[in-house]
Write an enzyme that holds these catalytic residues in place. Structure first.
Site, mmCIF file in Angstrom:
data_model
loop_
_atom_site.group_PDB
_atom_site.id
_atom_site.type_symbol
_atom_site.label_atom_id
_atom_site.label_comp_id
_atom_site.label_asym_id
_atom_site.label_seq_id
_atom_site.Cartn_x
_atom_site.Cartn_y
_atom_site.Cartn_z
ATOM 1 N N TYR B 128 0.834 -1.196 0.000
ATOM 2 C CA TYR B 128 0.000 0.000 0.000
ATOM 3 C C TYR B 128 0.868 1.246 0.000
ATOM 4 C CZ TYR B 128 -4.199 -2.649 1.384
ATOM 5 O OH TYR B 128 -5.267 -3.514 1.431
ATOM 6 N N TYR B 167 -0.457 -9.945 0.726
ATOM 7 C CA TYR B 167 0.650 -9.439 1.544
ATOM 8 C C TYR B 167 0.592 -10.038 2.945
ATOM 9 C CZ TYR B 167 -3.047 -6.221 3.108
ATOM 10 O OH TYR B 167 -4.207 -5.694 3.585
ATOM 11 N N ARG B 177 -2.852 -11.853 3.904
ATOM 12 C CA ARG B 177 -4.192 -11.468 3.460
ATOM 13 C C ARG B 177 -4.436 -11.938 2.025
ATOM 14 N NH1 ARG B 177 -7.631 -7.775 4.842
ATOM 15 N NH2 ARG B 177 -8.947 -9.532 4.387
ATOM 16 N N HIS B 180 -7.436 -8.372 -2.125
ATOM 17 C CA HIS B 180 -8.753 -7.760 -1.905
ATOM 18 C C HIS B 180 -8.722 -6.288 -2.292
ATOM 19 C CE1 HIS B 180 -6.461 -7.050 1.815
ATOM 20 N NE2 HIS B 180 -7.111 -5.896 1.862
ATOM 21 N N HIS B 182 -10.701 -2.726 -1.037
ATOM 22 C CA HIS B 182 -11.597 -2.128 -0.037
ATOM 23 C C HIS B 182 -12.650 -1.276 -0.732
ATOM 24 C CE1 HIS B 182 -9.049 -3.039 3.532
ATOM 25 N NE2 HIS B 182 -8.073 -3.002 2.635
#
Lengths: 188, 259
Positions: B128, B167, B177, B180, B182
Site C-alpha cells: 500500500y 501481503y 491477506r 482484496h 476495499h
C-alpha cells in the site's frame, strides 16, 4: 423480493488512501447560520491506549434542525458548502478535532423533539463492522431526549460533550471502546 | 453474476424517497440484518478486535430523521480519472489490468443511484502507498491505489484497476491477506453506510483469513468473492470481475416508531 445486505469488513489500517480526500476539519463555511463550535476528543482502546487509525464520520442537521445537503470537494479540509457531513481521522495520538455549527433540535419518535446531537459513525482497524454513536450538546433539553431515555442513566454521560475549561466555544468528547467509561454504541 | 438467484430478475425501481422534515414522527426505518450475515464485533482470531470491540451490549436505536437521512454527493467528486487506477499520473501502473464492475442495489432490489463508491487497494506486489505499510515489496510510482466513482441510473459502477497482490500481516504466524479491494459506500442514508472488502475467486488464502471468515453465514461471506466475468472482459486489454453490492433497504411500509 428480498436481498441480504452485503456483509461488513474492517476498514483496515490504510483507509486514508481511499477516504482522506474528503477529510473535513471544518464543516461549516463562513456565513453558515448557527453557533460555531469546535469539538475535540480522543479515541481509546480497552487498555486506554490511543487509537491512531480510527475514522469518525459526522452527520448533523443545520441550525434549523433540517437535514440535507450536498458534499463537494473540501478545500484544505474546509467544506465549501454546509452539507452536515464530515469525515475526520484520528492523528498519531488518537486525537480528532473539527469545527461546525451547533445543530437545531430534530423531530424524534412519536413527535418528541430530540435534543441537538451529531450522529457519529466510527470505523477503525480492528472493528469488523462500523459502530454508531451520538454526541449530544450540553443543553437543558437533554433530560427529555427520547433516545437518551433508552440509555441506562449511569451511561448517558458518555454521549454528552463537555465544555472545555476556559474555551467557551470548544467542546470535549472522547470515545472509549471498553472499560468503565465505555461509550454507548447503538444497534442502528 | 452474484450467487443470489434473485439478481437476474431485478427490475429498475424507484430510488429511496427523501423523508420530508414536515412529517416528523413518520419515518421509514431500515431493515435490521439477517442473523449471522454481519460480523460480530469481537472475533478473537482477528487479534486487533480484542481491545477494540465494545463489551457492553449495543442499545437498539429506533430510526429517526437522523438515521434515515444522509448527504448527497456532488458529481465533481468523481471523474473518468478517478475511475481509472491504472494511469493516474499519466504513466501506466505495473500489474495485471482488470475491470471491476457491478450494481449497487438495496435489499428491495432497487438500484441505488448516484451513490458514491470509494475504493482503495494494494498494488500488484501487495504494497500500500501508506507510511505504515512497511512490507518489503516495491512501491509502484505510477499507482496510488485510490479510486472513486458514482453509480448511474441503474445503480451500476465500473473501475479499471490493477489486480492487487497478497501481503503478509502480523496477526498470527505466517498470516497473509488474500488479495482484496476495499469498498466504501455511503448510500442514501446515514444508516446505509457500508465498508467492505471484495475478494477474488479461487484465492487459496481465503480459508485461512480471519477477516474474510468473520461472518458466520457462509453464503453472506461468499458473496464478498467477486466473479470472473467473461462478458465484460476487454479483449486484448483487461480481464473482468463482477461484484454486486447490496445496501440495507427500507421497510416498505412507514410506521410510527414507538418509544
Amino acid at each position: 423480493m428480498s436481498l441480504q445486505a452485503t456483509t461488513w469488513q474492517t476498514v483496515g489500517p490504510y483507509f486514508r488512501i481511499g477516504l482522506e480526500y474528503l477529510n473535513t476539519t471544518d464543516l461549516a463555511p463562513a456565513g453558515t447560520p448557527g453557533e460555531p463550535v469546535t469539538v475535540e476528543g480522543q479515541i481509546l482502546d480497552g487498555n486506554g491506549k490511543p487509537i491512531s487509525d480510527a475514522l469518525i464520520e459526522i452527520w448533523q442537521a443545520n441550525a434549523s434542525g433540517e437535514y440535507g445537503g450536498t458534499v463537494d470537494n473540501p478545500v484544505d479540509g474546509a467544506a465549501t458548502v454546509f452539507s452536515g457531513f464530515g469525515r475526520v481521522p484520528t492523528d498519531d495520538e488518537g486525537r480528532f478535532s473539527f469545527s461546525t455549527i451547533q445543530p437545531g433540535p430534530v423531530a424524534g419518535p412519536s413527535g418528541a423533539m430530540q435534543s441537538p446531537h451529531l450522529a457519529i459513525r466510527l470505523t477503525m482497524r480492528g472493528l469488523l463492522r462500523g459502530l454508531s454513536t451520538r454526541m449530544y450538546f450540553p443543553a437543558e433539553t437533554l433530560n427529555s431526549d427520547p433516545i437518551l431515555q433508552l440509555v441506562p442513566e449511569q451511561r448517558r454521560a458518555t454521549l454528552i460533550a463537555t465544555q472545555k475549561p476556559g474555551t467557551p466555544a470548544t467542546l470535549q468528547w472522547n470515545i472509549e471502546m471498553q472499560g468503565e467509561r465505555e461509550t454507548v454504541f447503538f444497534d442502528c | 453474476m452474484n450467487q443470489n438467484p434473485d439478481h437476474d430478475e431485478l427490475s429498475i425501481g424507484i430510488a429511496a424517497p427523501v423523508v420530508p422534515n414536515s412529517r416528523p414522527s413518520q419515518v421509514t426505518s431500515y431493515r435490521r440484518p439477517y442473523p449471522g450475515t454481519q460480523p460480530e464485533y469481537l472475533h478473537s482470531p482477528y487479534v486487533s478486535s480484542i481491545e477494540r470491540a465494545p463489551k457492553q451490549p449495543l442499545i437498539k436505536l429506533p430510526h429517526t430523521l437522523t438515521e434515515v437521512t444522509g448527504p448527497a454527493f456532488a458529481p465533481a467528486l468523481v471523474s473518468p480519472k478517478t475511475a481509472d487506477l491504472t494511469r493516474q499520473n499519466g504513466r501506466e501502473a505495473i500489474g495485471e489490468r482488470i475491470t471491476v464492475s457491478g450494481r449497487v442495489l438495496d435489499e428491495n432490489g432497487k438500484p441505488v443511484r448516484n451513490t458514491l463508491v470509494e475504493v482503495w487497494q494494494a498494488n500488484a506486489c501487495g504494497r500500500y502507498l501508506h507510511k505504515r505499510d512497511q512490507h518489503d515489496a516495491p512501491l509502484d510510482p505510477n499507482f496510488t491505489g485510490q479510486g472513486r466513482v458514482m453509480t448511474d441510473d441503474y445503480g451500476a459502477y465500473k473501475f479499471l484497476t490493477i489486480k492487487p497482490g497478497s501481503y503478509p500481516w502480523r496477526n498470527h504466524y505466517n498470516a497473509w491477506r488474500p488479495a482484496h479491494i476495499h469498498f466504501s459506500l455511503l448510500g442514501p442514508a446515514f444508516a446505509t453506510r457500508l465498508v467492505t472488502q471484495m475478494y477474488f475467486p479461487g484465492d487459496p488464502l481465503l480459508p485461512f483469513d480471519p477477516i474474510f471468515n468473520c461472518t458466520a453465514d457462509d453464503k453472506a461471506r461468499n458473496r464478498l468473492i467477486s466473479q470472473f466475468d467473461w462478458e465484460t472482459v476487454l479483449p486484448e486489454y483487461a480481464l473482468a470481475y463482477k461484484f454486486d453490492i447490496i445496501l440495507r433497504g427500507s421497510d416498505e411500509t412507514p410506521f410510527e416508531v414507538q418509544r
